[in-house]
Design an enzyme around this catalytic site. Structure first.
Site, mmCIF file in Angstrom:
data_model
loop_
_atom_site.group_PDB
_atom_site.id
_atom_site.type_symbol
_atom_site.label_atom_id
_atom_site.label_comp_id
_atom_site.label_asym_id
_atom_site.label_seq_id
_atom_site.Cartn_x
_atom_site.Cartn_y
_atom_site.Cartn_z
ATOM 1 N N SER A 143 11.021 15.650 36.555
ATOM 2 C CA SER A 143 12.358 15.573 37.153
ATOM 3 C C SER A 143 12.934 16.970 37.217
ATOM 4 O O SER A 143 12.762 17.766 36.290
ATOM 5 C CB SER A 143 13.250 14.695 36.279
ATOM 6 O OG SER A 143 14.611 14.889 36.599
ATOM 7 N N TYR A 157 18.503 10.205 29.498
ATOM 8 C CA TYR A 157 17.453 10.347 30.511
ATOM 9 C C TYR A 157 17.036 11.808 30.662
ATOM 10 O O TYR A 157 15.831 12.123 30.656
ATOM 11 C CB TYR A 157 17.970 9.802 31.848
ATOM 12 C CG TYR A 157 17.010 9.991 32.999
ATOM 13 C CD1 TYR A 157 15.833 9.247 33.077
ATOM 14 C CD2 TYR A 157 17.267 10.910 34.007
ATOM 15 C CE1 TYR A 157 14.946 9.413 34.135
ATOM 16 C CE2 TYR A 157 16.394 11.084 35.072
ATOM 17 C CZ TYR A 157 15.234 10.331 35.127
ATOM 18 O OH TYR A 157 14.354 10.508 36.163
#
Lengths: 299, 299
Positions: A143, A157
């Site tokens: 990510s 997250y």
């Protein structure tokens, strides 16, 4: 060349898109997911329908990345069916949204389990086979949040994805001499086209969250999410992540990029990772282990 | 100005050094640790001796960062004793050494607990008081491994520290409007002067580790550790980390650096973090939340 591929978290999102795109490219693709005979039965049927309609080799396999036994069984079945496994794609992940202080330690642990321990379970199940072959590829769907600019309220997250990216980098060096290549895919924020944001988890400590929402952070959640969405060009397409993975898998062994960024919002991860990957290479050279920068070509 | 400070993992290493240095600087310092009446009783006695001999206010408090109840009780005692808490220093941590594939998912989870969930437990216990005061400081002892060049075989630790650094960055933005400042300390590898490396955990799956040690990675552990040590100048001193923390704590509110690097080996983290922190600031400006870059000055 036709490869045997497993991809995790393939019931929806990047995972489902990528599984189809890889099958379209001629590979034998196992879209792995949990609950194949339960709530994901429609996804299993849809994959079978897609395979038949397009004449491609898209299969599904039961594999719950949160469970050692299920993960071992899923990978063992793929190896038993094909006598080999060429590519592992770590894609499973889950997000949560809210002030950090309002998430319990257990919630942080759960997000770490889904986003990071999941990859460790799959690696422990699959890598002995890849090492035995002396050839393989591990693709990590990381990510841009691990290194780019990050808005508030996504801390469990973001922490997990930063850990996952770090783990990918560690494994890259530790698998190189076994002839296993590593390629890290770095998607930016795609707020549309997947259920990633819509299915976010919420903090368990509602009272603590309310102190933020009714205090100085009133309005912030909306501002952060709208801000993120506004950074995203209108033509941002989650399918470009799948295309990037197909391209990486199709490249010759040893020639694949260490990272590929697909970040329409341009959050800065690409430049930060560029510097980070250079200082890593510099350290390997300084301590005499620069051979770990590329996978060994066996036999 | 005399501040009430708690520091975790203060039985040894950076934590013990920092607790003493902060007490020497005139603060009320709680060196927190587990097992104060058990195996850490000698550390408690040593802290008391140090306080008496130097005429400083160094105290110890039972606080096991792996346990919610113990963490809440330790923080509550400090607040009850002083009516306030000004500075929280997240220092507790633990390392492990071996090939990633040979650590069980449970071992990865344990390292995440000690290095990351620990900070979440302390934050949930302490931040309501800091928010109530409308003023405070949170110091995170991160690691250059989160962004610098990293050798192989430290993956569970590196993953956890990358997550911890990410969490520090998330909290920084989410605490700014409460009047709470964040300062991240980034030590490089200090292979001497603390027990960090000597007390490393080993992989539970010895058979898997042996495949690496007797295969293509024979000799690598020694090469990695000696390489790391060789990068370290002879005069590298873990005490400089304690000095840096004392300096940060002593600076005026709102003027403290977001990060301070103390990395004699120069693994590159400083330049990578420099770029990363700039792209973060840029994102905050792009989505209109640039006020989160500095702590709000309350009344």
């Amino acid at each position: 060349m036709k490869q045997v591929i497993v991809i995790t978290g393939a019931s929806s999102g990047f995972g489902a898109l990528t599984a189809r795109a890889l099958a379209d490219a001629g590979h034998i693709v196992y879209a792995s997911m949990r609950w194949t005979t339960g709530s994901n039965a429609p996804q299993v049927a849809e994959a079978a329908r897609y395979a038949k309609e397009h004449g491609v080799d898209l299969r599904t396999v039961e594999l719950d990345v949160a469970n050692d036994v299920s993960t071992n069984a899923g990978i063992a079945k793929i190896i038993a069916d094909n006598g080999r496994l060429d590519v592992v794609i770590h894609n499973a992940g889950h997000m949560s949204f809210g002030p950090a202080e309002a998430f319990t330690p257990e919630q942080f642990a759960q997000l770490y389990d889904i986003n990071v321990l999941s990859t460790q379970r799959v690696n422990r199940a699959a890598l002995p086979q890849l090492r035995k072959q002396g050839r393989g590829l591990v693709v990590w769907v990381s990510s841009s949040s691990a290194r780019g600019g990050t808005p508030p309220y996504l801390s469990p997250y973001f922490a997990a994805k930063a850990a996952m990216d770090s783990l990918a980098v560690s494994y890259a060096g530790e698998l190189a001499r076994w002839g296993i290549e590593t390629s890290i895919i770095v998607p930016g924020a795609f707020t549309k086209g997947t259920n990633h944001f819509a299915h976010s988890g919420a903090p368990a400590d509602g009272a603590r969250a309310a102190e933020y929402d009714e205090g100085p952070y009133a309005g912030l959640p909306d501002q952060a999410l709208k801000g993120l969405a506004a950074l995203e060009p209108a033509d941002a397409d989650a399918g470009t992540v799948a295309e990037a993975i197909v391209k990486v898998v199709g490249m010759p062994f040893g020639k694949r990029p260490f990272r590929t960024h697909i970040d329409p919002s341009q959050d800065g991860a690409e430049i930060v990772n560029g510097v980070a990957d250079r200082v890593r290479a510099e350290m390997f050279r300084r301590i005499g282990i620069e051979d770990l920068l590329s996978p060994r070509v066996n036999g």
